[in-house]
Design a protein around this motif. Structure first.
Motif, PDB file in Angstrom:
ATOM      1  N   PRO A 264       0.804  -1.232   0.000  1.00  0.00           N
ATOM      2  CA  PRO A 264       0.000   0.000   0.000  1.00  0.00           C
ATOM      3  C   PRO A 264       0.834   1.277   0.000  1.00  0.00           C
ATOM      4  CG  PRO A 264      -0.083  -1.102   2.143  1.00  0.00           C
ATOM      5  CD  PRO A 264       0.569  -2.056   1.203  1.00  0.00           C
ATOM      6  N   ASP A 265       2.054   1.208   0.546  1.00  0.00           N
ATOM      7  CA  ASP A 265       2.910   2.397   0.554  1.00  0.00           C
ATOM      8  C   ASP A 265       3.308   2.811  -0.854  1.00  0.00           C
ATOM      9  OD1 ASP A 265       4.305  -0.113   0.625  1.00  0.00           O
ATOM     10  OD2 ASP A 265       6.182   1.003   0.821  1.00  0.00           O
ATOM     11  N   GLN A 266       3.321   1.842  -1.773  1.00  0.00           N
ATOM     12  CA  GLN A 266       3.676   2.142  -3.155  1.00  0.00           C
ATOM     13  C   GLN A 266       2.505   2.752  -3.930  1.00  0.00           C
ATOM     14  OE1 GLN A 266       6.638   1.861  -4.389  1.00  0.00           O
ATOM     15  NE2 GLN A 266       7.755   0.384  -3.145  1.00  0.00           N
ATOM     16  N   VAL A 267       1.306   2.635  -3.362  1.00  0.00           N
ATOM     17  CA  VAL A 267       0.104   3.087  -4.066  1.00  0.00           C
ATOM     18  C   VAL A 267      -0.132   4.582  -3.874  1.00  0.00           C
ATOM     19  CG1 VAL A 267      -2.412   2.785  -4.254  1.00  0.00           C
ATOM     20  CG2 VAL A 267      -0.933   0.801  -3.890  1.00  0.00           C
ATOM     21  N   ASN A 280       5.956   2.481 -14.057  1.00  0.00           N
ATOM     22  CA  ASN A 280       6.960   1.760 -13.273  1.00  0.00           C
ATOM     23  C   ASN A 280       6.316   0.698 -12.381  1.00  0.00           C
ATOM     24  OD1 ASN A 280       8.936   3.350 -14.434  1.00  0.00           O
ATOM     25  ND2 ASN A 280       9.145   4.711 -12.676  1.00  0.00           N
ATOM     26  N   PHE A 281       5.156   1.019 -11.819  1.00  0.00           N
ATOM     27  CA  PHE A 281       4.446   0.066 -10.970  1.00  0.00           C
ATOM     28  C   PHE A 281       4.045  -1.162 -11.786  1.00  0.00           C
ATOM     29  CE2 PHE A 281       0.899  -1.763  -8.667  1.00  0.00           C
ATOM     30  CZ  PHE A 281       1.228  -1.595  -7.325  1.00  0.00           C
ATOM     31  N   ILE A 282       3.505  -0.931 -12.964  1.00  0.00           N
ATOM     32  CA  ILE A 282       3.071  -2.031 -13.833  1.00  0.00           C
ATOM     33  C   ILE A 282       4.269  -2.873 -14.269  1.00  0.00           C
ATOM     34  CG2 ILE A 282       2.187  -2.572 -16.139  1.00  0.00           C
ATOM     35  CD1 ILE A 282       0.048  -1.959 -13.983  1.00  0.00           C
ATOM     36  N   GLN A 283       5.358  -2.220 -14.624  1.00  0.00           N
ATOM     37  CA  GLN A 283       6.543  -2.969 -15.036  1.00  0.00           C
ATOM     38  C   GLN A 283       7.068  -3.837 -13.897  1.00  0.00           C
ATOM     39  OE1 GLN A 283       6.592  -3.175 -18.062  1.00  0.00           O
ATOM     40  NE2 GLN A 283       8.021  -1.781 -19.074  1.00  0.00           N
ATOM     41  N   GLU A 284       7.000  -3.325 -12.693  1.00  0.00           N
ATOM     42  CA  GLU A 284       7.465  -4.125 -11.555  1.00  0.00           C
ATOM     43  C   GLU A 284       6.524  -5.285 -11.267  1.00  0.00           C
ATOM     44  OE1 GLU A 284      10.199  -4.856  -8.184  1.00  0.00           O
ATOM     45  OE2 GLU A 284      10.173  -4.479 -10.343  1.00  0.00           O
ATOM     46  N   VAL A 285       5.233  -5.103 -11.484  1.00  0.00           N
ATOM     47  CA  VAL A 285       4.297  -6.224 -11.369  1.00  0.00           C
ATOM     48  C   VAL A 285       4.703  -7.311 -12.359  1.00  0.00           C
ATOM     49  CG1 VAL A 285       1.920  -6.968 -11.868  1.00  0.00           C
ATOM     50  CG2 VAL A 285       2.324  -4.928 -10.480  1.00  0.00           C
ATOM     51  N   LYS A 334      14.225  -9.991  -5.069  1.00  0.00           N
ATOM     52  CA  LYS A 334      13.058 -10.528  -4.359  1.00  0.00           C
ATOM     53  C   LYS A 334      12.215  -9.426  -3.717  1.00  0.00           C
ATOM     54  CE  LYS A 334      15.058 -15.081  -3.404  1.00  0.00           C
ATOM     55  NZ  LYS A 334      15.397 -16.072  -2.359  1.00  0.00           N
ATOM     56  N   LYS A 335      12.647  -8.189  -3.895  1.00  0.00           N
ATOM     57  CA  LYS A 335      11.916  -7.056  -3.321  1.00  0.00           C
ATOM     58  C   LYS A 335      11.054  -6.398  -4.401  1.00  0.00           C
ATOM     59  CE  LYS A 335      12.579  -2.595  -1.013  1.00  0.00           C
ATOM     60  NZ  LYS A 335      13.572  -1.598  -0.522  1.00  0.00           N
ATOM     61  N   PHE A 336       9.810  -6.068  -4.058  1.00  0.00           N
ATOM     62  CA  PHE A 336       8.928  -5.342  -4.972  1.00  0.00           C
ATOM     63  C   PHE A 336       9.274  -3.859  -4.900  1.00  0.00           C
ATOM     64  CE2 PHE A 336       5.062  -3.105  -6.215  1.00  0.00           C
ATOM     65  CZ  PHE A 336       4.647  -3.815  -7.334  1.00  0.00           C
ATOM     66  N   ASN A 337       9.846  -3.346  -5.978  1.00  0.00           N
ATOM     67  CA  ASN A 337      10.360  -1.974  -5.961  1.00  0.00           C
ATOM     68  C   ASN A 337      10.193  -1.311  -7.320  1.00  0.00           C
ATOM     69  OD1 ASN A 337      11.733   0.411  -5.451  1.00  0.00           O
ATOM     70  ND2 ASN A 337      13.745  -0.511  -5.756  1.00  0.00           N
ATOM     71  N   PRO A 338       9.048  -0.661  -7.568  1.00  0.00           N
ATOM     72  CA  PRO A 338       8.812  -0.009  -8.870  1.00  0.00           C
ATOM     73  C   PRO A 338       9.868   1.029  -9.230  1.00  0.00           C
ATOM     74  CG  PRO A 338       6.765  -0.180  -7.631  1.00  0.00           C
ATOM     75  CD  PRO A 338       7.863  -0.574  -6.695  1.00  0.00           C
ATOM     76  N   ALA A 339      10.502   1.630  -8.241  1.00  0.00           N
ATOM     77  CA  ALA A 339      11.482   2.686  -8.514  1.00  0.00           C
ATOM     78  C   ALA A 339      12.682   2.172  -9.308  1.00  0.00           C
ATOM     79  CB  ALA A 339      11.957   3.309  -7.198  1.00  0.00           C
ATOM     80  N   ARG A 340      12.887   0.852  -9.306  1.00  0.00           N
ATOM     81  CA  ARG A 340      14.030   0.313 -10.047  1.00  0.00           C
ATOM     82  C   ARG A 340      13.922   0.635 -11.544  1.00  0.00           C
ATOM     83  NH1 ARG A 340      15.251  -4.506  -8.563  1.00  0.00           N
ATOM     84  NH2 ARG A 340      13.629  -5.000  -7.029  1.00  0.00           N
ATOM     85  N   PHE A 341      12.694   0.849 -12.034  1.00  0.00           N
ATOM     86  CA  PHE A 341      12.524   1.112 -13.460  1.00  0.00           C
ATOM     87  C   PHE A 341      12.792   2.563 -13.826  1.00  0.00           C
ATOM     88  CE2 PHE A 341      10.548  -3.022 -13.289  1.00  0.00           C
ATOM     89  CZ  PHE A 341      10.971  -3.582 -14.486  1.00  0.00           C
ATOM     90  N   GLU A 342      13.054   3.410 -12.827  1.00  0.00           N
ATOM     91  CA  GLU A 342      13.437   4.790 -13.139  1.00  0.00           C
ATOM     92  C   GLU A 342      14.781   4.840 -13.859  1.00  0.00           C
ATOM     93  OE1 GLU A 342      13.353   6.895  -9.462  1.00  0.00           O
ATOM     94  OE2 GLU A 342      11.179   6.656  -9.187  1.00  0.00           O
ATOM     95  N   SER A 343      15.638   3.857 -13.571  1.00  0.00           N
ATOM     96  CA  SER A 343      16.975   3.845 -14.179  1.00  0.00           C
ATOM     97  C   SER A 343      17.165   2.699 -15.168  1.00  0.00           C
ATOM     98  CB  SER A 343      18.049   3.742 -13.080  1.00  0.00           C
ATOM     99  OG  SER A 343      17.839   2.568 -12.290  1.00  0.00           O
TER     100      SER A 343
END
Length: 421
Positions: A264-267, A280-285, A334-343
């Motif tokens: 929920p913190d990512q939402v 980025n959220f969708i790509q991480e999903v 193993k961590k859900f982290n949408p921010a990884r797609f920023e780079s």
């Protein structure tokens, strides 16, 4: 004296049961065990080379070294892919058939798929407000059957929605099954092809005249390299190769809502409507959750790669899930982290949830852009268009099940549409 390196090798006569037992993690587990991105095993009694990682993906999608013909087991062809479809073609014939699909992926067509997704989400949400609870996965399959049929020009009557939804879903839900579930998938594949063939014949006979930009019209009139109309059965397979994958996005839709629940913190940042954050959220999903386990091909002719010998005809599997979780490619995979797609640099070989390589002349899924548009619309609607509660349920999913899904299907209750959604 040979300069070939010895490839790590699974002990034992056959590991087909291990594939079914371990599912998405079969290749990943052995890659970790042997500390190697390549190893040899036996699947369905056949020598099989397994690959994982970016460099392995670059090799696997080299059309000079690998061919797709004869790679998919009959078991899978008779449920998931169908026979004689684009996935099994190579060379000029593959490029010509692939172009038929790529011609549909215009910016206008992709905008339309997003609009259709929103339209049918809103229509279903009106019904959800009157229900005690919904199961996201079951609703998503029906929504996407509507979307897929409307987008391709395939007529769909209200009274046949459940039947057609079940047929299309059976094809991907049964692909890794044995026993009754497998035969259910085969029956649905046969019924689906009969459905398509009847429509194709009507188009060719002039009894139906779908709009010229719709797949039903374009595929029915498509000609092969010799200028001949494609066999009706092949056209049926290719139309289902549009309909089935669109309905299969229901798996990702379920995981998208699950991610909203689990993280929920990512939402919070998504509520602002920032397009990049939602992408980025969708790509991480798509990276984090399981979708398709691996892709198969056969060695075209003998060659050596990094000291390892590949012999002509050898079945080779590329680990899609494992590459998306490879520690050399992804920090803390193993961590859900949408921010990884920023780079993320956008390589076609390190992020391969629906296959890798290039779209136009390679075997990367032509529907990947379409998937993104459907999921972004879904995420936007569930973030800003609805409020809901999450009842007590089992949201776990098993990596041994293909496709893997939350056990409860993701149940939501007390759904209310928001006027500003």
């Amino acid at each position: 004296m040979s300069n070939h390196k010895s490839m790590p090798k699974d002990k034992g006569l056959d590991h087909t049961l291990s594939v079914l037992r371990e599912g998405y993690e079969f290749i990943l587990n052995r890659s970790n065990k042997y500390d190697s991105n390549i190893f040899e095993t036996k699947v369905l009694g056949e020598k099989t080379i397994c690959l994982t990682g970016k460099e392995a993906a670059e090799l696997f999608y080299d059309n000079a070294k690998f061919m797709r013909s004869g790679a998919a087991p009959k078991h899978v062809q008779k449920t998931l892919f169908g026979e004689n479809g684009v996935q099994a073609l190579d060379g000029e014939e593959h490029q010509h058939r692939k172009a038929m699909f790529m011609a549909l992926m215009t910016s206008d067509a992709l905008n339309e798929i997003a609009e259709l997704t929103k339209k049918h989400l809103e229509a279903f949400a009106a019904q959800w407000e009157t229900q005690e609870k919904i199961i996201v996965y079951e609703e998503a399959k029906k929504i996407l059957t509507h979307v897929a049929c409307e987008w391709t020009g395939v007529p769909l009557e209200d009274e046949e929605v459940d039947e057609r939804t079940n047929q299309l879903a059976d094809m991907f839900e049964s692909a890794a099954s044995i026993g009754p579930e497998y035969w259910k998938g085969r029956r649905s594949r046969n019924a689906g092809e009969e459905w398509m063939e009847e429509l194709i014949q009507k188009v060719r006979d002039g009894e139906m005249n779908p709009p010229s930009h719709r797949a039903l019209k374009q595929f029915s009139n498509h000609r092969d390299l010799n200028g001949e109309l494609l066999d009706k059965q092949i056209v049926a397979v290719e139309l289902l190769n549009l309909l089935r994958p669109i309905v299969a996005i229901s798996v990702y839709m379920s995981f998208t809502v699950l991610a909203m629940i689990e993280y929920p913190d990512q939402v919070l940042s998504l509520k602002s409507g920032n397009e990049t954050d939602r992408q980025n959220f969708i790509q991480e999903v798509r990276r984090y959750y399981p979708f398709f386990p691996f892709a198969g091909a056969r060695v075209k002719e003998d060659f050596t790669w990094e000291g390892y010998k590949f012999e002509e005809g050898t079945l080779t599997l590329l680990d899609l899930y494992g590459t998306n979780h490879h520690p050399d490619l992804w920090d803390d995979p193993k961590k859900f982290n949408p921010a990884r797609f920023e780079s993320w640099q956008g390589s076609p070989f390190d992020f391969i949830p629906q296959g890798g390589g290039e779209f136009d002349f390679g075997h990367r899924c032509a529907g990947e852009w379409l998937t993104l548009d459907v999921l972004k619309e879904t995420l936007s609607y569930f973030v800003t268009g609805l409020t809901f509660e999450v009842p007590e349920q089992d949201l776990s999913y098993r990596m041994s099940e293909m496709p893997s899904l939350p056990k409860s299907g993701v149940q939501l209750s007390n759904l209310v549409r928001q006027k500003n959604g």
